[in-house]
Design an enzyme around this catalytic site. Structure first.
Site, PDB file in Angstrom:
ATOM      1  CG  ASP A  44     112.696  46.602 -32.958  1.00 32.02           C
ATOM      2  OD1 ASP A  44     112.650  47.726 -33.482  1.00 32.02           O
ATOM      3  OD2 ASP A  44     113.761  46.070 -32.591  1.00 32.02           O
ATOM      4  CD  GLU A  50     122.630  28.495 -25.791  1.00 28.49           C
ATOM      5  OE1 GLU A  50     123.474  28.897 -26.613  1.00 28.49           O
ATOM      6  OE2 GLU A  50     121.529  28.000 -26.123  1.00 28.49           O
ATOM      7  CG  ASP A  70     111.734  41.621 -29.782  1.00 26.02           C
ATOM      8  OD1 ASP A  70     111.637  42.755 -29.261  1.00 26.02           O
ATOM      9  OD2 ASP A  70     112.592  41.349 -30.642  1.00 26.02           O
TER      10      ASP A  70
END
Length: 413
Positions: free
Chosen positions: A111, A44, A109
């Site tokens: 951040d 996807e 991830d």
């Protein structure tokens, strides 16, 4: 060409996609082979279009179709999801049967906004070379843990384009992990909890009759790596404990009322003490206790926990737990900064400067100097694409070895 005031204007993005974006290396990485197969056709993609229109369940037969569709939609960015048990673009033809995510890279991830409580140079969306040191420390610890403790080797670190970094682990075993296995692994690596509590590290078994239990081997290794970085980043550069707010946060992490009272008497907002001075004061208070006493051991453990709280990777755990989570693709352009999401060498992460990452405007200008060329290899993006190509070469070599071994075992049987 004239550079638009918008750092990632539709005009710039159209030129970037048509002339610069490395579609073929990206598609090779995702399909895990030189020829298209299920890993490609059932993958996807999700496009973010102008005015925040979100277009999910895109899939492509090959790199040429991938490029054609991206150039047609001209997204502000696009994200990569899992491999499903059917082609995502056929979703509407499946009736009531939902798409089921079967495989994808293990992703992480980190951040910079999660470091706001402990950085003094920037806040929010801003980032500089100084606070990038926190990301650098996180990369060193997480990269080492994943390689040494889990045995994974095909790690692709990618700058997010603004204030963070992503990790894609492409090893076959990581690729096939279930959601529960991913959740368990992330739970093992997730050390610094979020929230408003003062103490955000809870990694030791309590001991009612003595000091807390020692750190597990993984965290012991992490503390050994982080100690010098804690001194350089937290105490020297960020100077986290110099201000009244900063040293009060430190005092709340010290589990000894006598020590806290002594330090509270010594420290004032106007005493001019640096974070190194205050850390040294803390050390001196610990040494007042008898060697190897329970009180000393408790405080030594507290010092290690403080090092972890200020320098251990602050993971967005939810990103890693589920195969169907979407993550921004490498080499996309961040719409606010115009900077490209480029790969980062973990061995050189300390010298990486987010402000020096090429912008889409700069890349287009570089191509304007050679108008007959339409390729990334004539721009400053070249070393970053070559980094992805080397990653692909190693990954595909492992894939071919595994297939050869599987074929040999079948013949032997």
């Amino acid at each position: 060409m004239d550079i638009d005031s918008d750092p990632a204007s539709p005009e710039l993005m159209r030129l970037f996609y048509s002339r610069i974006y490395p579609f073929r290396p990206i598609f090779t990485w995702l399909q895990r082979a030189y020829t298209p197969g299920r890993n490609a056709t059932n993958r996807e993609f999700a496009f973010t279009l102008k005015n925040d229109v979100y277009l999910r369940y895109q899939s492509f037969q090959d790199a040429e179709e991938f490029k054609k569709k991206v150039c047609h939609y001209n997204p502000t960015r696009f994200e990569i999801g899992p491999i499903y048990d059917a082609r995502p673009k056929d979703k509407k033809t499946l009736g009531n049967r939902p798409l089921r995510a079967t495989e994808r890279e293990l992703v992480f991830d980190i951040d910079m906004t999660d470091y706001d409580p402990i950085r003094t140079c920037c806040s929010g969306a801003d980032i500089c070379k100084r606070c990038w040191a926190y990301i650098s420390a996180a990369v060193k610890v997480l990269d080492s843990a994943i390689r040494e403790e889990f045995g994974y080797q095909h790690l692709l670190w990618v700058y997010s384009g603004r204030r963070g970094i992503h990790l894609w682990v492409s090893d076959q075993e990581a690729f096939t992990l279930s959601d529960q296995e991913r959740k368990t692994m992330v739970g093992y690596l997730h050390v610094v909890s979020s929230g408003d509590s003062d103490k955000q590290v809870h990694v030791r078994l309590a001991n009612a009759k003595g000091p807390p239990a020692p750190l597990c081997p993984s965290l012991r290794s992490a503390v050994n790596k982080l100690n010098p970085l804690f001194y350089r980043i937290v105490l020297q550069d960020q100077d986290c404990f110099a201000s009244e707010e900063g040293y009060n946060k430190l005092l709340k992490l010290i589990p000894d009322r006598k020590v806290v009272e002594s330090l509270t008497e010594k420290w004032t907002p106007t005493d001019g003490k640096s974070s190194e001075d205050r850390w040294d004061d803390f050390r001196k208070e610990i040494k007042k206790y008898a060697e190897d006493s329970i009180n000393m051991k408790i405080l030594q453990c507290a010092m290690e926990d403080i090092v972890l709280q200020y320098t251990y990777p602050r993971l967005d755990a939810e990103v890693s737990k589920h195969r169907n989570h979407l993550l921004k693709a490498p080499f996309c352009v961040h719409p606010k900064t115009g900077r490209v999401c480029v790969p980062v060498d973990p061995d050189r992460v300390e010298s990486f400067d987010p402000a020096a990452v090429p912008t889409v405007a700069q890349l287009v200008e570089q191509l304007d100097a050679t108008p007959t060329t339409s390729d990334w290899d004539k721009t400053s993006l070249k070393p970053f694409v070559e980094m992805l190509t080397r990653h692909n070469t190693a990954l595909l070599a492992e894939t071919m070895r595994a297939k050869k071994e599987e074929k040999t075992e079948t013949m032997d049987w």
